[in-house]
Design an enzyme around this catalytic site. Structure first.
Site, PDB file in Angstrom:
ATOM      1  N   LYS A  12       0.796  -1.075   0.029  1.00 55.91           N
ATOM      2  CA  LYS A  12       0.082  -0.020   0.027  1.00 55.91           C
ATOM      3  C   LYS A  12       0.901   1.181  -0.021  1.00 55.91           C
ATOM      4  O   LYS A  12       2.044   1.017   0.192  1.00 55.91           O
ATOM      5  CB  LYS A  12      -0.888  -0.112   1.235  1.00 55.91           C
ATOM      6  CG  LYS A  12      -1.832  -1.253   1.219  1.00 55.91           C
ATOM      7  CD  LYS A  12      -2.824  -1.157   2.471  1.00 55.91           C
ATOM      8  CE  LYS A  12      -3.524  -2.432   2.409  1.00 55.91           C
ATOM      9  NZ  LYS A  12      -4.623  -2.254   3.793  1.00 55.91           N
ATOM     10  N   TYR A  52     -12.520  -2.881  -2.142  1.00 52.69           N
ATOM     11  CA  TYR A  52     -13.145  -2.775  -0.808  1.00 52.69           C
ATOM     12  C   TYR A  52     -14.446  -2.642  -0.569  1.00 52.69           C
ATOM     13  O   TYR A  52     -15.150  -2.163   0.123  1.00 52.69           O
ATOM     14  CB  TYR A  52     -12.425  -1.658  -0.173  1.00 52.69           C
ATOM     15  CG  TYR A  52     -10.917  -1.845   0.278  1.00 52.69           C
ATOM     16  CD1 TYR A  52     -10.459  -2.834   1.054  1.00 52.69           C
ATOM     17  CD2 TYR A  52     -10.019  -0.848  -0.380  1.00 52.69           C
ATOM     18  CE1 TYR A  52      -9.221  -3.076   1.290  1.00 52.69           C
ATOM     19  CE2 TYR A  52      -8.661  -1.084  -0.167  1.00 52.69           C
ATOM     20  CZ  TYR A  52      -8.169  -2.288   0.706  1.00 52.69           C
ATOM     21  OH  TYR A  52      -7.010  -2.292   1.011  1.00 52.69           O
ATOM     22  N   ASN A 115      -1.482  -0.181   7.517  1.00 48.58           N
ATOM     23  CA  ASN A 115      -1.099  -1.378   7.738  1.00 48.58           C
ATOM     24  C   ASN A 115      -0.404  -2.048   6.826  1.00 48.58           C
ATOM     25  O   ASN A 115      -0.063  -3.251   6.634  1.00 48.58           O
ATOM     26  CB  ASN A 115      -2.096  -2.492   8.477  1.00 48.58           C
ATOM     27  CG  ASN A 115      -3.209  -2.676   7.216  1.00 48.58           C
ATOM     28  OD1 ASN A 115      -3.200  -2.238   5.832  1.00 48.58           O
ATOM     29  ND2 ASN A 115      -4.380  -3.250   7.638  1.00 48.58           N
ATOM     30  N   HIS A 118      -1.743  -5.453   1.553  1.00 54.26           N
ATOM     31  CA  HIS A 118      -2.950  -6.193   1.510  1.00 54.26           C
ATOM     32  C   HIS A 118      -2.672  -7.703   0.902  1.00 54.26           C
ATOM     33  O   HIS A 118      -1.654  -7.978   0.302  1.00 54.26           O
ATOM     34  CB  HIS A 118      -3.895  -5.346   0.510  1.00 54.26           C
ATOM     35  CG  HIS A 118      -5.026  -6.521  -0.209  1.00 54.26           C
ATOM     36  ND1 HIS A 118      -6.165  -6.734   0.624  1.00 54.26           N
ATOM     37  CD2 HIS A 118      -5.089  -7.540  -1.126  1.00 54.26           C
ATOM     38  CE1 HIS A 118      -7.027  -7.586   0.112  1.00 54.26           C
ATOM     39  NE2 HIS A 118      -6.341  -8.350  -1.067  1.00 54.26           N
ATOM     40  N   GLU A 129      -8.993 -11.365  -7.168  1.00 61.71           N
ATOM     41  CA  GLU A 129      -8.303 -10.263  -7.026  1.00 61.71           C
ATOM     42  C   GLU A 129      -7.244 -10.280  -7.986  1.00 61.71           C
ATOM     43  O   GLU A 129      -6.765  -9.101  -8.543  1.00 61.71           O
ATOM     44  CB  GLU A 129      -7.754 -10.212  -5.609  1.00 61.71           C
ATOM     45  CG  GLU A 129      -9.006  -9.730  -4.529  1.00 61.71           C
ATOM     46  CD  GLU A 129      -8.453  -9.731  -3.206  1.00 61.71           C
ATOM     47  OE1 GLU A 129      -7.140 -10.033  -2.937  1.00 61.71           O
ATOM     48  OE2 GLU A 129      -9.403  -9.492  -2.189  1.00 61.71           O
TER      49      GLU A 129
END
Ligand code: IDP
Ligand code: MG
Length: 152
Positions: A12, A52, A115, A118, A129
């Site tokens: 990310k 998401y 965080n 993913h 995905e």
């Protein structure tokens, strides 16, 4: 018996900003997973609404989408035995402060909103995905000396 799977990882924008790309990919390499897809890409609201979808309407959704568009992300496809579960173990719990020590999220972050990474949560979602972020021809098959199915 080997269950060879593929999974999707995104590094990310906080991982990109904090210069953690090499370290994160290194965690998977040292584990013995095979890198079969790798690229940098910019996300937009449309692809993030798919990715998401389970968070649409939650209080943090807008800031999550904004965060995910701050820099390009690094998209990675990893292959290996039970790789979906193995990668989730290496990544750690969603909240870095609840993640086990030694996981990427525990080691590099203090905040659920930043965080680092993913990872797909099931083989079914991994397939969805991977095709969300990679075109045909961008995911590769090759033999590697550490392949579990070479050694049995
Ligand atoms: P996961 O990334 O461990 O699979 P999910 O529940 O699928 O966790 O959530 C996706 C992402 O949404 C998280 O990694 C995190 O970036 C963000 N997120 C989840 N819950 C919160 C929250 O309570 N506040 C802020 N961001 C959150
Ligand atoms: Mg998830």
């Amino acid at each position: 018996m080997a269950d060879i799977q593929r999974t999707l990882v995104l590094i990310k924008p906080d991982g990109v900003q904090r210069e953690l790309i090499g370290q994160v990919i290194g965690r998977f390499e040292r584990k013995g997973l095979k890198l079969v897809g790798l690229k940098l890409l910019s996300l937009d609201e449309t692809i993030l609404a798919d990715h998401y979808a389970h968070h649409i309407g939650k209080p943090f959704y807008d800031s999550l989408v904004k965060f995910m568009m701050e820099t390009p992300v690094v998209a990675v496809v990893l292959e290996g035995n039970d790789v979906v579960n193995e990668v989730r173990k290496v990544v750690g719990s969603t909240n870095p402060r609840e993640a086990d020590a030694g996981t990427i999220r525990a080691d590099f972050s203090m905040d659920v909103a930043g965080n680092i990474i993913h990872a797909s949560d099931s083989p079914e979602n991994a397939q969805i995905e991977i095709s969300r972020f990679f075109n045909d021809g961008e995911v590769f098959s090759y033999n590697k000396l550490t392949d579990p199915y070479i050694f049995g």
